[in-house]
Design an enzyme around this catalytic site. Sequence first.
Site, PDB file in Angstrom:
ATOM      1  N   SER A 140       0.812  -1.218   0.000  1.00 22.49           N
ATOM      2  CA  SER A 140       0.000   0.000   0.000  1.00 22.49           C
ATOM      3  C   SER A 140       0.848   1.272   0.000  1.00 22.49           C
ATOM      4  O   SER A 140       0.358   2.341  -0.365  1.00 22.49           O
ATOM      5  CB  SER A 140      -0.949   0.018   1.200  1.00 22.49           C
ATOM      6  OG  SER A 140      -0.234   0.101   2.413  1.00 22.49           O
ATOM      7  N   LYS A 183       0.895   4.430   6.613  1.00 24.35           N
ATOM      8  CA  LYS A 183       0.287   5.314   5.620  1.00 24.35           C
ATOM      9  C   LYS A 183       0.969   6.680   5.657  1.00 24.35           C
ATOM     10  O   LYS A 183       1.692   7.021   6.581  1.00 24.35           O
ATOM     11  CB  LYS A 183      -1.212   5.495   5.882  1.00 24.35           C
ATOM     12  CG  LYS A 183      -2.016   4.194   5.953  1.00 24.35           C
ATOM     13  CD  LYS A 183      -2.076   3.466   4.626  1.00 24.35           C
ATOM     14  CE  LYS A 183      -2.813   2.133   4.775  1.00 24.35           C
ATOM     15  NZ  LYS A 183      -2.797   1.357   3.520  1.00 24.35           N
TER      16      LYS A 183
END
Length: 314
Positions: A140, A183
């Site tokens: 991700s 993230k």
Amino acid sequence: MDEQVVQNRYKRRIWLAILLSLIMPGLGQVYCGRLKRGLVLNFLHILPLPIIIGLFSLSDSPALTQIAIVLILASMMVFLAAILDSAFLAIRTAIGYQLKDYNSPVVYILLILIVTGGSSGSGLYLRNQRLEAFRVPAASCYPTIVPNDRILANKHAYKRRNPGRGDLVVHINPLNRHMNYIKRIVAVAGDTVEMKDNQLYVNGYELTRRKLPESTLDNIRITEKGQLLKGEVFEETNGNAKYNIFLIESPHDKTIGDFEKITVPEHHCFVLGDNRNNSLDSRHFGPVLLATIKGRADYIYWPAMDWSHFGKIE
């Protein structure tokens, strides 16, 4: 004959010296009659821990992670040196070795309990409050983080300030609190954020992008479902922060990552994966509570694919 039996009985065994050194650096030296040398080696082995804790208490600079790694490596070198030194001492020790007052299992056990107890406590404190290692299994945050990269997160980074735009953070997954995510923060409390046609807007301004050459992905190309992951790499500028993002080729849907404008609430931040079209992030679970951020990802200490990515995370 009896004297020879006694001499052999007290002879220092190489395997036992090594075993004791593995249990506690310096204990093999104590076993071989070198008490001072053993205590010095043990002191040098555990010294980096309080130094690291002290440094992180004084500053939250990303450079501290690099210093911590150097100190940890130095500690490991002392550990290996203690093992080798204990083996050589055992070899050189005379057959007729005379037992010292401290050559007793009770003394060995007390030393282990006192020394390792304190160092273990310091190690746990360092992990819980200052620095923690993570393995990243997903893509991700590709290309910044490659699947199975091992990173170090600075858990002291936000003791004196709030997370900022561009920071790469490890946080608790809001949908499963037993799982951690990594993230990129793209917006903080009070900011408006939206995405249109795969273009990110913060506070009404379109973030500028600069396309990077395909060679940026050299040696770190990954596959997904058996197919080479194809796409383009861009350098995105968000305030004072610059970082790389990856956009998967998606000819059938140009709005795969779009979302409507929202205002980030107080004590929250908005996070996205650097792999913009292949990330479960704030587009799915909303802004992240600052209290659930575990730390700032500062360092890749074990790259999964290319050792040129070893070091400070940009």
